[in-house]
Design a protein around this motif. Sequence first.
Motif, mmCIF file in Angstrom:
data_model
loop_
_atom_site.group_PDB
_atom_site.id
_atom_site.type_symbol
_atom_site.label_atom_id
_atom_site.label_comp_id
_atom_site.label_asym_id
_atom_site.label_seq_id
_atom_site.Cartn_x
_atom_site.Cartn_y
_atom_site.Cartn_z
ATOM 1 N N ALA A 192 0.889 -1.158 0.000
ATOM 2 C CA ALA A 192 0.000 0.000 0.000
ATOM 3 C C ALA A 192 0.932 1.213 0.000
ATOM 4 N N THR A 193 0.406 2.397 0.232
ATOM 5 C CA THR A 193 1.238 3.598 0.148
ATOM 6 C C THR A 193 2.375 3.593 1.172
ATOM 7 N N ASP A 194 2.030 3.254 2.401
ATOM 8 C CA ASP A 194 2.999 3.429 3.481
ATOM 9 C C ASP A 194 3.585 2.138 4.020
ATOM 10 N N PHE A 195 3.021 1.037 3.624
ATOM 11 C CA PHE A 195 3.497 -0.211 4.203
ATOM 12 C C PHE A 195 3.258 -1.342 3.219
ATOM 13 N N GLY A 196 3.784 -2.476 3.533
ATOM 14 C CA GLY A 196 3.567 -3.615 2.668
ATOM 15 C C GLY A 196 3.413 -4.884 3.489
ATOM 16 N N VAL A 197 3.001 -5.946 2.800
ATOM 17 C CA VAL A 197 2.949 -7.253 3.442
ATOM 18 C C VAL A 197 3.890 -8.161 2.650
ATOM 19 N N LEU A 198 4.864 -8.694 3.361
ATOM 20 C CA LEU A 198 5.821 -9.594 2.732
ATOM 21 C C LEU A 198 5.384 -11.017 3.055
ATOM 22 N N ARG A 199 5.131 -11.805 1.982
ATOM 23 C CA ARG A 199 4.704 -13.189 2.215
ATOM 24 C C ARG A 199 5.852 -14.119 1.843
ATOM 25 N N LEU A 200 6.085 -15.072 2.715
ATOM 26 C CA LEU A 200 7.248 -15.923 2.539
ATOM 27 C C LEU A 200 6.896 -17.388 2.685
ATOM 28 N N ILE A 201 7.558 -18.197 1.883
ATOM 29 C CA ILE A 201 7.541 -19.639 2.090
ATOM 30 C C ILE A 201 8.988 -19.974 2.474
ATOM 31 N N VAL A 202 9.150 -20.614 3.625
ATOM 32 C CA VAL A 202 10.504 -20.872 4.120
ATOM 33 C C VAL A 202 10.698 -22.360 4.408
ATOM 34 N N ASP A 203 11.929 -22.724 4.646
ATOM 35 C CA ASP A 203 12.177 -24.148 4.916
ATOM 36 C C ASP A 203 11.846 -24.531 6.353
ATOM 37 N N ASP A 204 11.880 -23.542 7.274
ATOM 38 C CA ASP A 204 11.600 -23.853 8.678
ATOM 39 C C ASP A 204 10.712 -22.758 9.279
ATOM 40 N N VAL A 205 9.416 -23.007 9.279
ATOM 41 C CA VAL A 205 8.448 -21.996 9.722
ATOM 42 C C VAL A 205 8.635 -21.662 11.194
ATOM 43 N N PHE A 206 8.908 -22.677 11.980
ATOM 44 C CA PHE A 206 9.047 -22.491 13.424
ATOM 45 C C PHE A 206 10.220 -21.567 13.745
ATOM 46 N N ALA A 207 11.368 -21.868 13.127
ATOM 47 C CA ALA A 207 12.555 -21.038 13.365
ATOM 48 C C ALA A 207 12.327 -19.614 12.850
ATOM 49 N N ALA A 208 11.625 -19.514 11.710
ATOM 50 C CA ALA A 208 11.377 -18.189 11.135
ATOM 51 C C ALA A 208 10.491 -17.364 12.063
ATOM 52 N N GLY A 209 9.450 -18.004 12.605
ATOM 53 C CA GLY A 209 8.537 -17.311 13.522
ATOM 54 C C GLY A 209 9.283 -16.794 14.741
ATOM 55 N N ASN A 210 10.124 -17.646 15.314
ATOM 56 C CA ASN A 210 10.898 -17.232 16.491
ATOM 57 C C ASN A 210 11.818 -16.063 16.177
ATOM 58 N N ALA A 211 12.476 -16.155 15.018
ATOM 59 C CA ALA A 211 13.425 -15.092 14.648
ATOM 60 C C ALA A 211 12.694 -13.765 14.463
ATOM 61 N N LEU A 212 11.504 -13.830 13.864
ATOM 62 C CA LEU A 212 10.752 -12.592 13.625
ATOM 63 C C LEU A 212 10.241 -12.020 14.942
ATOM 64 N N LYS A 213 9.809 -12.889 15.819
ATOM 65 C CA LYS A 213 9.296 -12.461 17.111
ATOM 66 C C LYS A 213 10.404 -11.767 17.894
ATOM 67 N N GLU A 214 11.562 -12.410 17.921
ATOM 68 C CA GLU A 214 12.674 -11.849 18.681
ATOM 69 C C GLU A 214 13.151 -10.515 18.133
ATOM 70 N N SER A 215 13.047 -10.348 16.822
ATOM 71 C CA SER A 215 13.506 -9.083 16.258
ATOM 72 C C SER A 215 12.383 -8.043 16.230
ATOM 73 N N GLY A 216 11.246 -8.370 16.881
ATOM 74 C CA GLY A 216 10.190 -7.386 17.068
ATOM 75 C C GLY A 216 9.326 -7.115 15.852
ATOM 76 N N HIS A 217 9.182 -8.092 14.979
ATOM 77 C CA HIS A 217 8.326 -7.895 13.812
ATOM 78 C C HIS A 217 6.919 -8.405 14.074
ATOM 79 N N ILE A 218 5.980 -7.841 13.342
ATOM 80 C CA ILE A 218 4.598 -8.322 13.420
ATOM 81 C C ILE A 218 4.398 -9.268 12.246
ATOM 82 N N TYR A 219 3.908 -10.460 12.534
ATOM 83 C CA TYR A 219 3.737 -11.427 11.448
ATOM 84 C C TYR A 219 2.577 -12.335 11.778
ATOM 85 N N ASN A 220 2.094 -13.058 10.807
ATOM 86 C CA ASN A 220 1.173 -14.144 11.114
ATOM 87 C C ASN A 220 1.441 -15.316 10.188
ATOM 88 N N ILE A 221 0.868 -16.427 10.557
ATOM 89 C CA ILE A 221 1.086 -17.645 9.772
ATOM 90 C C ILE A 221 -0.259 -18.074 9.188
#
Lengths: 435, 143
Positions: free
Chosen positions: B39-68
């Motif tokens: 959108a104008t000010d923000f975006g949604v990045l959608r990802l397919i990764v090899d390890d969803v669990f590790a990715a979720g933890n990494a995003l949480k720890e780095s303070g990102h907002i995400y959902n699965i």
Amino acid sequence: MAKKYYQPEIETMPVEQLKALQSERLVKQVKHVWDNVPYYRAKMEEKGVTPDDIKGIEDLHKLPFVTKDDLREAYPYGLLAAPLKDCVRIHSTSGTTGKRVVAFYTQNDIDLWDDCCARALTAVGADEEDVVHVSYGYGLFTGGLGLHGGAHKAGCMTIPASSGNTDRQIQFMTDLGSTILCCTPSYAAYLAESIEERGVKDEIKLKAGIFGAEAWTEEMRRDIENKLGIKAYDIYGLTELSGPGVSFECEEQTGMHINEDHFIAEIINPETGEVLPEGEKGELVFTSITKEAFPLLRYRTKDLCILSRKPCSCGRTHIKMRKPMGRSDDMLIIRGVNVFPSQIETVLLNEGMTPNYQIIVDRKNNTDTFDINVEMSQEMFSDNLAEVTAKEKQLVASLKAMLGIQAKVHLVAPKSITRSEGKAVRVIDKRKLYD
Amino acid sequence: MAVKQISVFVENKSGGLADITKALSDANVNIRALSLSEATDFGVLRLIVDDVFAAGNALKESGHIYNITDVLAVAGEDKPGSITKIFTVLAEAGMSLEYAYAFFAKSQEKAIMIIKVADRLAAKKVLKEAGIPLVKEEEIAKL
């Protein structure tokens, strides 16, 4: 069983007796000021008033007002009413709205101020068993040392945590079992978020919090209460008058009892200066009747407020002030419309967003621009962009309905808005209209 | 037979995307596919990764907002027309896509299409009936 009042004989004094005490102290204070502060004497002479004209609180309206401009003009010693050798401390305003103001205290001034804060703490249930965690900044700001002194007087174990270092704050809270938290509401909200993130809510023993030094809404109160599982109480004060504890909330949470044995409150019409009857909304004006070093007569706070002397179920007889509906200093005039940051906070919390926002006002081509950065929250996020933009639109519409003007909303990354751990920087006004 | 997709909030400022991908690479997460909608000010990045669990933890720890979110991964031959077949099957069943993006899986010599529909189970059924193979979560991890 916790004590109900810190100074029961004063806090529940019959109103007539309280007014007599105020009259006696006012007469003495006016004479003290006349004798010791040439600046005041000149102001009174200009209005044709002498101490002989002031026989009691009924004559208060005869005295001239003092404003922040007077304080700046008289900086630093112009309003000092006691010899400097009798002063033991200074505090200073945060300077958010202009040049700093310095207030002086004798030891007696500090003692009475500490009493006021001890009353506030006792009112929220603090006693010798409690651990009071003071996360207000210590230093020139009155928040830290004010509640600190009050906690000592109330006999509580005091943790002088000061602001900042959130990890250490939470560690002390869990390790030492803090029961009462004192800080700004924006920092309380930030701590609540951080506690949730670390998953240590079960290890927190907090039961109450005293939050002041910033305007905050009922919605924010509920948010903090739910997130921390505590009762959140308001406290009010100004450095010019002493600091926090000019008034405080009791268990009723329906307004703050003004410590009337030290401060006389009036409500005036901010345009005409005319005193308004109890129950009417206007500008809050205070006279400090026990201060030795830095007494202020009829100090205009710029806070818009309502007073009520309806009997309170807590038994205190001191008059109550409603939560100020915005300090006129906080008010922004954008495209000719009055905007209070607290209105934005109300909308955000009603829409299920975090109360983390920043207003940026600028002027381009002679038109005000009005941008609000809002931190993205989990609740608002979706993998579907259309859903997020729909929520953003809904937010813009609710803001427009509340404020009457259109704001441009920008969703920003969580925690990207600076949390000054003392006071939140809610407004950036780049228009430079007043320089 | 759903595949888990991670969607991350991206603020529109320089370094916003690098911030996310760095958090993932630091956690040794490999990105299989990526799509960005903005959108104008923000975006949604959608990802397919090899390890969803590790990715979720990494995003949480780095303070990102995400959902699965559960999405479908559909495999097509790496040749003209295979993607059209997928879209046609879904269209004929009256299903509309919320979004879709594709990537090429080297090891399988196949094009894999990630699709999000309102009714995932119904879509799965019609694709299966049309003989279009779906890719499992475990297979994505092994690609």
